[in-house]
Design an enzyme around this catalytic site. Structure first.
Site, mmCIF file in Angstrom:
data_model
loop_
_atom_site.group_PDB
_atom_site.id
_atom_site.type_symbol
_atom_site.label_atom_id
_atom_site.label_comp_id
_atom_site.label_asym_id
_atom_site.label_seq_id
_atom_site.Cartn_x
_atom_site.Cartn_y
_atom_site.Cartn_z
ATOM 1 N N GLY A 150 0.911 -1.272 0.048
ATOM 2 C CA GLY A 150 -0.029 -0.029 -0.099
ATOM 3 C C GLY A 150 0.927 1.163 0.048
ATOM 4 O O GLY A 150 0.637 2.298 0.517
ATOM 5 N N GLY A 210 -0.108 5.232 -1.316
ATOM 6 C CA GLY A 210 -1.194 6.084 -0.816
ATOM 7 C C GLY A 210 -0.457 7.116 0.085
ATOM 8 O O GLY A 210 0.647 7.520 0.090
ATOM 9 N N ILE A 269 -1.099 -1.909 -5.821
ATOM 10 C CA ILE A 269 -1.904 -2.311 -7.219
ATOM 11 C C ILE A 269 -1.693 -0.736 -7.875
ATOM 12 O O ILE A 269 -2.098 -1.233 -9.083
ATOM 13 C CB ILE A 269 -3.175 -2.752 -6.775
ATOM 14 C CG1 ILE A 269 -4.071 -1.672 -6.072
ATOM 15 C CG2 ILE A 269 -3.188 -4.220 -6.371
ATOM 16 C CD1 ILE A 269 -5.467 -1.865 -6.126
ATOM 17 N N TYR A 320 -15.945 0.777 8.128
ATOM 18 C CA TYR A 320 -14.336 0.835 8.392
ATOM 19 C C TYR A 320 -13.922 0.807 9.940
ATOM 20 O O TYR A 320 -12.873 -0.260 10.197
ATOM 21 C CB TYR A 320 -13.793 2.312 7.871
ATOM 22 C CG TYR A 320 -12.377 2.743 8.199
ATOM 23 C CD1 TYR A 320 -11.368 2.238 7.576
ATOM 24 C CD2 TYR A 320 -12.130 3.537 9.116
ATOM 25 C CE1 TYR A 320 -9.995 2.703 7.402
ATOM 26 C CE2 TYR A 320 -10.877 4.226 9.088
ATOM 27 C CZ TYR A 320 -9.786 3.608 8.522
ATOM 28 O OH TYR A 320 -8.674 4.230 8.699
#
Ligand code: NAD
Ligand code: AKB
Length: 315
Positions: free
Chosen positions: A9, A12, A36, A143
């Site tokens: 990740g 980000g 990704i 979340y």
């Protein structure tokens, strides 16, 4: 043996800054960024990068073998606002993704894992002021539920499999190097960009929606401090409260107006206001301060001045 770190990740908001810091500390070749999506220029050109999907266990196994990875920082997640619109995808990424990594850690003998939680683990019945480390937690967002479950899984894998899991409940993070990724606190980055570009901003939270927030240099510092601490000092294996500052949108707007006199902020609260209402206004981080020496450096005034001078340069 030197450490080799895999950051998942890495493209980000946090990864963009954390990877650069880790490479300064461990050497460029020893910090493998992965995502990704293609990362920022600094991350892409500054060391190894793998296109890797956390939901594809084979890809992760291969990357770990190829680079002889010894530690993982798992940052891939769907944030609060996006998660409310895509609950199943959020659960899959935030929980199946974490479980994939925890099981890979046991199989490939990776002993150390950083996984971030959030102030979103708290809910409407948590004390609103100075939310304690141990308290009522009744998150009512997808979340928040995923972060609370994630905390329990990290603690479980520490107890039953000896994985050195370490975690921080980050507040809303403000930085100037990357755009925020779909959270409730994203307004606190957007407001700076709009203030500089257009001298106006229409905020999606209420003017009085006070939330715990933190400047990115403090968040990176907390992460590194936690990960570098001796294992004996880590007395919480779910996740640590850490606090930076607390402010409302109108307090942030007033601080920006001290630098940009013509700046005007208006308010049109949308569905994200409900998420903000369910979270505490401030956090008690005394356990982290005592256990591993956590202390923030930036308050609202210092963060605002630093954001504006850096963003002026970038924009
Ligand atoms: P972000 O949304 O900016 O970045 C997440 C990254 O994960 C993106 O680059 C995305 O491409 C990548 N990703 C998505 N699906 C993936 C997949 N299947 N495989 C691999 N990578 C994938 O998030 P962030 O703000 O950098 O947050 C990182 C972590 O910190 C998350 O766990 C988040 O919940 C937590 N956190 C962030 C904040 C904040 O304010 N930024 C606050 C509290 C907690
Ligand atoms: C979000 O708003 O979703 C994040 C967080 C506080 O976890 N910034």
């Amino acid at each position: 043996m030197s450490e080799v770190i895999l950051v998942i990740g890495a493209s980000g908001q946090i990864g963009t800054e954390l990877v650069v810091k880790l490479r300064e500390m461990y050497g460029t070749a020893n910090v493998v960024a992965s995502d990704i999506q293609i990362p920022s220029y600094d991350v892409m050109e500054g060391g190894p990068f793998e296109l890797l999907d956390i939901l594809n266990k084979r890809q992760i196994h291969k990357a770990i073998e190829k680079h002889k990875v010894t530690q993982i920082y798992l940052l891939a997640a769907l944030l609060s606002a996006t998660a409310e619109h895509h609950p199943k995808a959020a659960w899959e990424l935030n929980i199946t993704g974490l479980l994939n990594i925890l099981s890979i850690c046991t199989k490939q003998n990776i002993k150390k894992l950083f996984w971030p939680s959030s102030i979103a683990v708290f809910g409407p019945n948590t004390p609103k002021e100075n939310a304690p480390q141990m308290t009522i937690m009744d998150p009512n967002t997808v979340y928040g539920i995923s972060k609370q479950a994630g905390e329990r899984w990290c603690e479980y894998y520490h107890r039953h499999h000896g994985i050195d899991c370490r975690s921080i409940r980050y507040p809303g993070l403000i930085g100037h190097k990357a755009h925020p990724g779909g959270g409730t606190t994203d307004y606190a980055v957007h407001i700076f960009i709009e203030a500089l570009k257009n001298k106006s901003y229409n905020c999606f939270l209420d003017k009085d929606a006070t939330l715990p927030m933190m400047y990115m240099p403090d968040a990176i510092d907390a992460t590194i401090k936690l990960m570098e601490s001796e294992s004996s000092k880590i007395n919480i294996r779910s996740s640590y409260n850490v606090s930076g500052m607390s402010f409302s949108p109108s307090e942030l707007a007033a601080e920006i107006q001290k630098h940009i006199k013509r700046f005007k902020c208006t308010y049109s609260p949308d569905s994200r206001q409900q998420l903000a209402t369910s979270w505490p206004r401030s956090i008690d981080d005394s356990v982290a301060r005592e256990a591993w020496g956590w202390k923030p450096s930036f308050n609202l005034q210092q963060m605002t001045a630093d954001m504006l001078s850096n963003l002026k340069y970038h924009l």
